[in-house]
Design an enzyme around this catalytic site. Structure first.
Site, PDB file in Angstrom:
ATOM      1  N   GLU A  49       1.080  -1.339   0.282  1.00  0.00           N
ATOM      2  CA  GLU A  49       0.176  -0.260   0.142  1.00  0.00           C
ATOM      3  C   GLU A  49       1.131   0.791   0.077  1.00  0.00           C
ATOM      4  O   GLU A  49       0.582   1.988  -0.640  1.00  0.00           O
ATOM      5  CB  GLU A  49      -0.552   0.182   0.945  1.00  0.00           C
ATOM      6  CG  GLU A  49      -1.863  -1.236   0.980  1.00  0.00           C
ATOM      7  CD  GLU A  49      -2.315  -1.283  -0.169  1.00  0.00           C
ATOM      8  OE1 GLU A  49      -2.488   0.287  -0.544  1.00  0.00           O
ATOM      9  OE2 GLU A  49      -3.620  -2.008  -0.083  1.00  0.00           O
ATOM     10  N   TYR A 132      -6.165   7.023   3.876  1.00  0.00           N
ATOM     11  CA  TYR A 132      -6.538   5.742   2.786  1.00  0.00           C
ATOM     12  C   TYR A 132      -5.715   3.645   3.284  1.00  0.00           C
ATOM     13  O   TYR A 132      -6.393   3.001   3.620  1.00  0.00           O
ATOM     14  CB  TYR A 132      -5.947   6.186   1.628  1.00  0.00           C
ATOM     15  CG  TYR A 132      -5.867   4.478   1.149  1.00  0.00           C
ATOM     16  CD1 TYR A 132      -6.579   3.900   0.251  1.00  0.00           C
ATOM     17  CD2 TYR A 132      -4.703   4.038   0.408  1.00  0.00           C
ATOM     18  CE1 TYR A 132      -6.563   2.793  -0.269  1.00  0.00           C
ATOM     19  CE2 TYR A 132      -4.150   3.180  -0.167  1.00  0.00           C
ATOM     20  CZ  TYR A 132      -5.585   2.450  -0.549  1.00  0.00           C
ATOM     21  OH  TYR A 132      -5.432   1.356  -1.212  1.00  0.00           O
ATOM     22  N   ASP A 150      -9.080   4.971  -2.299  1.00  0.00           N
ATOM     23  CA  ASP A 150      -8.227   5.820  -2.526  1.00  0.00           C
ATOM     24  C   ASP A 150      -8.735   7.051  -5.053  1.00  0.00           C
ATOM     25  O   ASP A 150      -9.565   6.821  -4.499  1.00  0.00           O
ATOM     26  CB  ASP A 150      -7.136   4.652  -3.431  1.00  0.00           C
ATOM     27  CG  ASP A 150      -7.556   4.712  -4.139  1.00  0.00           C
ATOM     28  OD1 ASP A 150      -8.469   3.754  -4.406  1.00  0.00           O
ATOM     29  OD2 ASP A 150      -6.825   3.014  -5.136  1.00  0.00           O
ATOM     30  N   CYS A 211     -17.772   1.439 -20.154  1.00  0.00           N
ATOM     31  CA  CYS A 211     -18.526   0.625 -19.157  1.00  0.00           C
ATOM     32  C   CYS A 211     -19.620  -0.413 -19.720  1.00  0.00           C
ATOM     33  O   CYS A 211     -20.584  -1.149 -19.049  1.00  0.00           O
ATOM     34  CB  CYS A 211     -19.892   2.357 -19.665  1.00  0.00           C
ATOM     35  SG  CYS A 211     -19.338   3.431 -19.073  1.00  0.00           S
TER      36      CYS A 211
END
Length: 367
Positions: A49, A132, A150, A211
């Site tokens: 991370e 985060y 994030d 999409c």
DNA sequence: AAATCGGGGGG
DNA sequence: CCCCCAGATTT
């Protein structure tokens, strides 16, 4: 409260309608196999991370492997020197992350008995761990029911709920967090958070979202508005200035080269560099060379030869680094104000942590 | 709230 | 050239 652009006869979004199960099913099917997804070791999750902050997955992978090979556990890291850590981090950028990670590792060993805390509030108390990262480690490694927002998650949520604004400041993130709270599936927040991030990374792309392949389907308000790429709204772009600087490759009679260590804060903090510095307004490179080297090291140089210019882009300015080869005129004694310096052989230079521009300067000088 | 802090990949 | 990226910290 940040505005929701629910105009145009489109119904306001119902958090309850969020297709959590569909998203999780999509993630199980499409998740990329990444090194840090093969484990729930908190140290490894934490490291991933931190490395992934503002940094692409493909960039991080080799650094992650190399770092763990060198520092397999939090206690191994805590025992390392800053220079060792920075060398492994070299070219990954944002070097404060590396120094803060080392500091945090020492805190974990010294005050948490080597056990990485599981609650976000305690994680966020460690250097370099913000909202985060705390949420990500807590949910992914420890299964805590907390969000992790994030840039990907922010984009996905802004689109799904057609949220106006940038939503990147504290208030915006708090709002998004409140939106996620009732949606988070208890006991599966780690996968859910990663699913949202994965969706942002491979489907809900910034420019041209795919999409047609999105598991959130027809519920996305931005898609209904037929303008998914307009969410979230973008920051105004500021134009970045060009700054000129010089680097002096100063050789001594043994063919060693003088390097100095940067301040422990600021740009490229604690990395090594060639003597030199930024140009004053209206100053020519040769003048900058003599002045900045004298200011920084107390050494007067002679026989300067221009080797070339290295161009490099930083976040808030563009650098043109003019590289010179030269030798010492007079005393080789370095100024007392220059704390950390060394005359290094080429082989040693390769083992010291340098920023990209200085490394290119070294290449120009065939070091 | 705005500025700072790297570097690389893709359009 | 431009943009953005599994953000945090300082001012």
């Amino acid at each position: 409260m940040p505005g929701i652009s629910g105009s145009g006869g489109v119904p306001a979004p119902e958090p309850g309608s969020f297709p959590v199960e569909g998203l999780l099913a999509w993630y199980r099917l499409h998740r990329r196999s990444l090194p840090w997804r093969e484990t729930r070791d908190p140290y490894r999750v934490w490291l991933s991370e931190v490395m992934l902050q503002q940094t692409r997955v493909s960039t991080v992978v080799p650094y992650y492997e190399r770092f763990l090979n060198r520092f397999p556990t939090v206690s191994a890291l805590a025992a390392a020197s800053e220079e060792e850590v920075l060398k492994v981090w070299e070219n990954l950028g944002y070097y404060a992350r590396a120094r803060q990670l080392l500091k945090a590792a020492k805190i974990v060993v010294d005050t948490y008995a080597g056990i990485i805390p599981d609650r976000p509030e305690e994680l966020a108390g460690l250097p370099g761990v913000g909202a985060y990262t705390a949420g990500a480690v807590s949910s992914i490694a420890f299964g805590q029911d907390v969000p992790a927002i994030d840039g990907n998650v922010r984009r996905v949520l802004c689109r799904y709920f057609a949220l106006a604004g940038i939503m990147a400041d504290k208030e915006g993130l708090r709002y998004l967090s409140g939106l996620l709270a009732p949606i988070l599936p208890p006991g599966r927040a780690g996968d859910f958070n990663q699913a949202l991030m994965e969706l942002g990374a491979v489907i809900c792309l910034p420019r041209e979202p795919l999409c047609a392949d999105c598991p959130l389907g027809e519920n996305c308000l931005a898609r209904i508005h037929d303008a998914p790429e307009t969410f979230p709204s973008r920051r105004e772009k500021k134009k970045v200035p060009v700054r000129h600087a010089v680097a002096a490759v100063i050789r001594d009679p043994l063919d060693r080269v003088l390097l100095v260590k940067r301040q422990h804060r600021g740009l490229l903090a604690s990395l090594w560099k060639f003597p030199g510095g930024f140009a004053e307004p209206g100053e020519e490179p040769v003048q900058t060379l003599a002045r900045s080297v004298r200011d920084e090291t107390g050494i007067d140089i002679r026989d300067d030869v221009f080797l070339g210019t290295v161009r490099h882009a930083y976040t808030h300015f563009r650098l043109r680094l003019h590289v010179f080869s030269c030798s010492v005129s007079g005393s080789r004694q370095v100024n007392g104000s220059c704390k950390d310096y060394r005359w290094a052989f080429p082989g040693e230079i390769r083992d010291l942590p340098l920023g990209r521009a200085d490394r290119q300067a070294a290449d120009l000088a065939r070091l």
